[in-house]
Design an enzyme around this catalytic site. Structure first.
Site, PDB file in Angstrom:
ATOM      1  N   CYS A   2     -29.335 -20.724  20.833  1.00  0.00           N
ATOM      2  CA  CYS A   2     -30.468 -20.239  21.630  1.00  0.00           C
ATOM      3  C   CYS A   2     -31.707 -20.884  21.030  1.00  0.00           C
ATOM      4  CB  CYS A   2     -30.567 -18.717  21.573  1.00  0.00           C
ATOM      5  SG  CYS A   2     -32.001 -18.065  22.459  1.00  0.00           S
ATOM      6  N   GLU A 102     -31.133 -22.633  28.586  1.00  0.00           N
ATOM      7  CA  GLU A 102     -30.179 -23.609  28.074  1.00  0.00           C
ATOM      8  C   GLU A 102     -30.209 -24.815  29.010  1.00  0.00           C
ATOM      9  OE1 GLU A 102     -28.841 -23.724  25.326  1.00  0.00           O
ATOM     10  OE2 GLU A 102     -28.644 -21.678  24.576  1.00  0.00           O
TER      11      GLU A 102
END
Length: 232
Positions: A2, A102
């Protein structure tokens, strides 16, 4: 992993959701990146938001600039790694968010940014650990990292890791100083894909300086540079 997330809700919404006091000058964030100073809630101060730098210094690695530090740790081994074990046992935190980003690879150079949120776009928290360290100037600063786990079905289409997202009940367990290690490890699992959605966003998110609502807006992959298409 992340490496970017958002916290676009208001001060009032944050205080209501987490039952913690926020600084009056807080402003929503749309493109949070490593090394930045952002709000967290720690196990030792659950009634107020603290502001820590994203990027942790292990106890043995003092006097390093924030940019050189880790930003994530694998939940599967956080209790075993010498650099994280103490923080896992004594210094846990939750990181409020309302989405994370992402990138899906298309070929060798092209990447399409995606945003992941809960279905109702509500606030959630990510599991983290924090550390205190001394800077080169002798100042004490606090840093944190986000724990990641294997992806659920919706994230696995884009990436092989995802942040550990906690339910409200799991937040209590994670922040409880008396929680047993086996109970802590049990909650470090992939969040249900049935409760999440994802969509493509503007490549504006690729640039850290773009911290505006525009980076969160749903964008067709064809609109990003005029010639993108998604495969699968």
């Amino acid at each position: 992993m992340c490496g970017r997330y958002s916290l676009s809700k208001s001060k009032i919404e944050l205080e209501e959701r987490f039952q913690a006091e926020m600084l009056p000058e807080f402003k929503p964030r749309y493109n949070i990146a490593p090394t930045q100073l952002v709000p967290v809630i720690t196990s030792g101060s659950s009634k107020g938001f603290s502001f820590f730098y994203w990027g942790i210094t292990p106890e043995f690695g003092k006097n390093k600039p924030v940019a050189q530090k880790l930003i994530n740790a694998k939940a599967e081994t956080v209790d075993q790694k010498i650099s994280f074990k103490s923080s896992f046992q004594k210094r846990r935190c939750i990181i409020p968010a309302d989405g994370f980003y992402e990138w899906k690879k298309l070929g060798k150079k092209t990447k399409i940014p995606y945003r992941f949120t809960l279905r109702e776009a509500e606030l959630f928290s990510m599991a983290g650990i924090w550390e205190e360290y001394e800077t080169l100037n002798g100042e004490i600063q606090h840093t944190f990292l986000i724990l990641t786990t294997t992806p659920n079905e919706i994230v696995s289409e884009i990436h092989d890791r995802m942040p550990v997202i906690l339910t409200k009940q799991q937040e209590k367990v994670w922040l409880d100083s008396y929680s047993k290690e086996e109970d802590l490890k049990q909650i470090l699992s992939p969040f249900s894909s049935d409760l999440m959605i994802s969509y493509t966003v503007s490549p504006l998110v690729n640039t850290v300086q773009n911290d505006t609502p525009a980076v969160m807006r749903k964008t067709s992959p064809m609109d990003q540079h005029g010639n993108y298409t998604l495969f699968g």
